[in-house]
Design an enzyme around this catalytic site. Structure first.
Site, PDB file in Angstrom:
ATOM      1  CD  GLU A  20      -1.791  -1.426   2.240  1.00 47.23           C
ATOM      2  OE1 GLU A  20      -2.346  -0.454   3.611  1.00 47.23           O
ATOM      3  OE2 GLU A  20      -3.045  -2.331   2.894  1.00 47.23           O
ATOM      4  CG  PHE A  58      -2.357  -2.935   9.363  1.00 47.33           C
ATOM      5  CD1 PHE A  58      -2.854  -2.703  10.951  1.00 47.33           C
ATOM      6  CD2 PHE A  58      -1.664  -2.443   8.553  1.00 47.33           C
ATOM      7  CE1 PHE A  58      -2.392  -1.845  10.669  1.00 47.33           C
ATOM      8  CE2 PHE A  58      -1.936  -0.781   8.768  1.00 47.33           C
ATOM      9  CZ  PHE A  58      -2.774  -0.730  10.012  1.00 47.33           C
ATOM     10  CG  HIS A  86      -1.069   2.147  13.565  1.00 47.60           C
ATOM     11  ND1 HIS A  86      -2.515   2.277  13.774  1.00 47.60           N
ATOM     12  CD2 HIS A  86      -0.545   2.322  12.654  1.00 47.60           C
ATOM     13  CE1 HIS A  86      -2.482   1.974  12.900  1.00 47.60           C
ATOM     14  NE2 HIS A  86      -2.698   2.697  11.568  1.00 47.60           N
TER      15      HIS A  86
END
Lengths: 667, 377
Positions: free
Chosen positions: A365, A422, A464
């Site tokens: 990404e 993630f 995160h």
């Protein structure tokens, strides 16, 4: 393929099934007789595990697969795959033997009914789980300028699976030649799908910009219609979405058909295979059935005669098969500039990988210039290597599937996940797919690398900042590499990409990106011959004169540990040795045992949760080997990582906590 | 007032930036918006501008230095001679000292543990006990170190010694030999042995012993056991002699375990009668006889050769007129009985004692009481 009465093989060794009604009926009848044989064997207790037959759906299953003409065409199927497989391979004996767990099975008994791998045919038991892989295989074909296509075959029950929509989207934006086929039999195991599917099935394909078709397997024109759709996907180099209405004549697997008798009777009366047979002259039909019956008897005899599958030597890991030892290339020497930081070294490694091979694909990404990735590791790549550096949608599971597909197709994909947190979105793809290919199917390599910035220390908060290596090292067969600023990180990345043909999770600590890379006082630890891949991903050591304590750490904890060691040497007069593996799985156990096993005190410092962690595994291995010193694990407690840096620093291992824990070893 | 100029955050993921240029010097005047420095990350070089008019008071960074985002890089004041606040932060590479800095260093603790030493034994100069202090202590002790509790006797050899250059062969010590080595090693390292002696009334003691033998129908003279028992009684009345020194403190025993040396063949036994102070004279003589018989037969039980609190030794049997006994471990006093000097009736009782804890006066008092048998006093 078997010697099937009335059928020849095409150039790729697959059965040629012509459009003539007697051909179609003959092959459909063979599939049905095979399924009936499997059910008979099941009733006799001769089937290993479970099985899902395609009774009633034979023509539907044949229609797409028989229309594939290119030797490189791919079929990705699902749990209900026998009709697809037989249409693709002609391996009737191989299928029956496989389902029976016999040596003569097409996968040697490793896959069973649901997990078949044969040339470009793969099936898997996770619904929709291979759709992303299909896009990857399609992308590989596009990049290779191949005319071959990929067919991903699903049931309508799988329309509830999110990965499928990521995959359809990816196929659309990249114009990959992938045909998604929905075999719409109206039932998901025992659930009527009218209660599980919202909106229109056809609209799903159209919404993603896919060419869409909707046929019925009771329509005598089905085979012509499907053949045309397949041709369009091939010639337009565009993905398609094909829905075929069909009806399942039998149960989901065995003994679990809860439908009303009246409904089953209606399905029986609709039976398109019987209808096709009835359109033939009776003599022709009877002749076909007689030949088929004899053939199936031969299949049964051959499968039954085959001995039970067995290991000569049960495997302990996936990295070497009985006929395929791992290659052990020398460590790549990859020299980059002095005095540069870790980020620059990684960026240089990616440049090198893309420059040196057209097969290298970098995807993830926000990788594109001028942004260059969230942590700028891919800066400058998309400008220089157009078409091979792909900024993807936010579809972690989908792009992991794509990465697997690219790797299976011979590419060397390097995927970036923006934050290691993630990675859990990629879990099914890694756990149920990436490591299963080389684990089960000995001829399939999956040389992929997934890079992910890991760890805290930046105040990014609970989702995160995590260090999930403790989860991923527990995936059987996943190689987990976590370098440090003392390692040659560029060399590690190049080795992971080019020299190791198994899936690699390559973790990078966020705080190390800005650290100047260099070995300092660290040197490579001698590699034990029993430690797989250890030569590619060396363990470093900072030696001392007879350690009072050995600190074993990795990744982002190293700068902290170096400070702690400095303190302990200066203030506590200790001789401190630091051992830093880069390879967390498969763990270089023998090397670590040989070196650390005699240390009087061992502190394992990890940023991940240390409950059920990497340190626990290391310590258990050492204890099993007779380690008799004192030991402590220092990691993150099982709580979320707070965002405020002041709170975060109290949760993650701190210099003070590490020092205090180590000093306790001297009490 | 002085205004700080902070190192700017250029990129969300960069904590450290490089100072590429500092375009002002201390004393310069600046205006809001003037470029005063340039910082660089991997991505970009960006200028740092003054946020207000004023004077550059102090610059805290150097060109080519890597600095942390959010740190103060310079101070700008409204006037040129303002005082700049002292930096509160310390060098981030230095780990702050612990609060437990009075403890020995961890290395020192490891050495204490290894050599079974206690921290109170070791003198040290600095705030904390260091490895060097311990090594100096051990060197001063002749390269060995012993135990620290009265309850144990440690391995006689704590350090590896080099074999002599002259040819020879090693054999293990017997249990008895091991006992002798342990005794002597303790004496060397832990007691400060002194000796004094006093003439005793031999006739009175012989008469006392003869009468006792007559009364109890003994064939052999119970002189030595009776003298030893007299010592036990004295120790019961004077707890100050039934003692030892542990970790710089006086350790007063709650019972009297009398050690009585016995020579068997070539080895020395310190036989021990446990809780002798709870016995009468006859019980003691029987108990000592029992222990001695076990010693002669080399069948001493473990409790019959350990944990003496007081010692008695005689070499009269070999006609030795004076001997200076070695103190048994964790005892402060051992009385030595000797043969009469040639031709005379006069004989001496001597005593080795740990001068760290007993004075000559203490010991002289004990010996004085011992010179006469009980009834005569």
């Amino acid at each position: 393929m078997d010697r099937i009465p009335g059928f020849d093989a095409d150039v790729a060794g697959r059965p040629l099934i012509g459009l003539e009604p007697e051909n179609l009926y003959a092959y459909g009848d063979l599939i049905r007789r095979t399924e009936q044989l499997i059910l008979t064997q099941f009733g006799r207790g001769l089937v290993s595990g479970t099985t899902h037959t395609c009774l009633g759906q034979e023509l539907c299953q044949m229609s797409v697969v028989r229309a594939l003409t290119h030797p490189q065409d791919v079929v990705l199927s699902n749990h209900r795959n026998h009709g697809h497989f037989l249409s693709y391979s002609g391996e009737f004996t191989g299928l029956v033997a496989e389902v029976m767990g016999r040596e003569a099975g097409v996968c040697g008994g490793h896959g069973g009914s649901q997990h078949l791998a044969y040339r470009h045919f793969h099936s898997n038991g996770v619904q929709g789980g291979m759709s992303g892989i299909g896009v990857g295989l399609g992308l590989a074909r596009k990049l290779d300028d191949s005319e071959s296509i990929v067919v991903v075959i699903l049931g309508d029950g799988t329309l509830g699976q999110g990965l499928l929509y990521e995959s359809m989207n990816l196929a659309s934006i990249w114009d990959t030649p992938v045909l998604f086929v929905v075999e719409n039999n109206g039932i998901a195991q025992t659930t009527d799908t009218t209660g599980t599917i919202g909106g229109s099935i056809d609209a799903r394909g159209k919404a993603f910009g896919l060419s869409a078709w909707h046929f019925d397997d009771a329509d005598p024109q089905l085979f012509v219609q499907v053949e045309q759709a397949v041709k369009e996907v091939r010639h337009n180099h565009r993905p398609g979405f094909l829905v075929i209405d069909t009806k399942r004549l039998g149960p989901h697997s065995k003994g679990d058909d809860l439908r009303l008798e009246s409904e089953k009777q209606a399905i029986s009366q609709r039976d398109p295979l019987i209808a096709l047979g009835q359109r033939l002259p009776e003599q022709t039909r009877l002749a076909i059935e007689e030949l088929n019956q004899a053939f199936i008897r031969e299949v049964e005899a051959a499968a039954t005669a085959s001995p039970e599958a067995g290991f000569a030597d049960p495997p302990r890991h996936i990295f070497s098969g009985t006929d395929k030892e791992p290659e052990c290339p020398e460590t790549t020497s990859f020299v980059t500039g002095q005095g540069e930081n870790v980020r620059t070294h990684l960026n240089r490694a990616l440049h090198h990988l893309l420059e040196s091979s057209d097969k290298t694909i970098v995807l993830g990404e926000d990788l594109h210039d001028p942004y260059g990735g969230a942590f700028k590791v891919t800066a400058g790549l998309s400008s220089k290597f157009s078409g091979r550096v792909l900024s993807t949608p936010i579809s972690e599971a989908g792009i992991t599937g794509v990465t697997i597909g690219l790797a299976v197709a011979g590419f060397r994909p390097v995927m970036e996940v923006m934050f290691a947190d993630f990675l859990t979105l990629c879990m099914d793809q890694l756990y149920n797919h990436a490591v299963k290919f080389p684990g089960i199917f000995r001829d399939v390599d999956v040389p992929l690398v997934i890079r992910a910035p890991s760890g805290g220390g930046r105040g990014y908060g609970p989702t995160h900042s995590q260090s999930p290596e403790n989860i991923f090292t527990s995936i059987p067969g996943l190689t987990v590499v976590f370098g440090s600023h003392r390692h040659d990180v560029a060399g590690l990345l190049v080795n992971a990409t080019n020299e190791w043909r198994y899936p690699v999770l390559f973790l990078e600590h966020k705080l190390l990106y800005a650290q100047i890379q260099g070995p300092g006082e660290f040197v490579p630890l001698d590699t034990h011959a029993d430690d797989l891949a250890a030569h590619l991903f060396p363990t470093l050591i900072k030696r001392c004169n007879g350690p009072d304590v050995t600190i074993l750490t990795y990744g982002g904890m190293l700068p902290l540990v170096e400070k702690v060691a400095g303190y302990l040497e200066k203030e506590e007069e200790l001789e401190v040795e630091i051992v830093v593996p880069a390879l967390l799985s498969p763990l270089p156990k023998a090397s670590l045992i040989a070196h650390v096993g005699d240390s009087p005190r061992l502190a394992i410092v990890e940023e991940a949760h240390d409950d059920y962690g990497v340190g626990a595994e290391i310590l258990a291995s050492l204890m099993e080997a007779g380690f008799a010193g004192r030991a402590v694990r220092i990691g993150t407690p099982p709580v979320p990582i707070s965002s405020a840096r002041s709170l975060e620093s109290q949760i993650l291992p701190s210099e003070e906590r590490i020092i205090n824990e180590i000093l306790r070893l001297f009490e | 007032m002085p205004h700080p100029v902070y190192v700017p955050c250029v990129n969300i993921n960069d904590d450290i930036v490089l100072i590429v240029d500092v375009t002002v010097s201390a004393g310069d005047t600046v205006k809001a918006g003037d470029m005063i420095a340039e910082v660089e990350t991997d991505k970009a070089v960006i200028p740092v501008e003054a946020e207000q008019d004023g004077y550059v008071l102090k610059i805290l960074c150097d060109v080519e230095e890597r600095v942390k985002v959010g740190a103060v890089m310079m101070w700008i004041g409204d006037s040129p001679d303002e005082q700049v606040p002292e930096p509160a932060s310390k060098n981030p590479d230095e780990v702050s000292s612990r609060t437990n800095s009075q403890l020995p260093t961890a290395k020192a603790r490891a050495l204490l543990d290894k050599h079974k030493l206690d921290v109170v034994q070791i003198p040290h100069q600095g705030e904390r006990l260091t490895a060097r202090d311990i090594e100096a202590f051990i060197a001063g002790q002749g390269g060995t170190a012993g135990g620290v509790t009265a309850a144990q006797v440690d391995s006689p050899q704590s350090f590896e010694e080099q074999l002599p250059g002259t040819p020879g062969s090693l054999r293990s010590l017997s249990a008895e030999e091991q006992g002798m080595v342990s005794t002597v090693i303790w004496h060397r390292d832990h007691a400060v042995a002194a000796y004094l002696e006093m003439a005793y009334d031999q006739q009175a003691w012989n008469d006392y012993a003869a009468a006792f033998a007559e009364r109890h129908k003994f064939m052999l003279s119970p002189l030595l056991p009776l003298m030893a028992y007299r010592l036990v009684k004295l120790a019961r009345d004077r707890p100050g002699i039934n003692t030892t020194l542990v970790n710089g403190q006086k350790y007063l025993y709650d019972q009297v375990n009398l050690g009585f040396t016995v020579q068997v063949g070539e080895t020395l036994y310190l036989t021990v009668v446990q809780q002798a102070d709870a016995m009468d004279d006859r019980q003691f003589i029987d108990a000592l006889g029992e222990v001695q018989r076990h010693a002669m037969a080399k069948k001493l039980r473990p409790e019959e050769s350990k944990d003496a609190t007081l010692g008695f030794s005689s070499m009269a049997r070999w006609n030795v007129s004076r001997h200076v006994p070695v103190l048994a471990p964790y005892t402060a006093l051992m009385v030595a009985h000797s043969a009469p000097q040639k031709g005379g009736q006069s004989a001496v009782l001597g005593a080795s004692y740990d001068h760290r804890i007993l004075s000559g006066h203490d010991v002289a008092n004990v010996l004085q009481a011992l010179t006469q048998p009980p009834e005569v006093q």
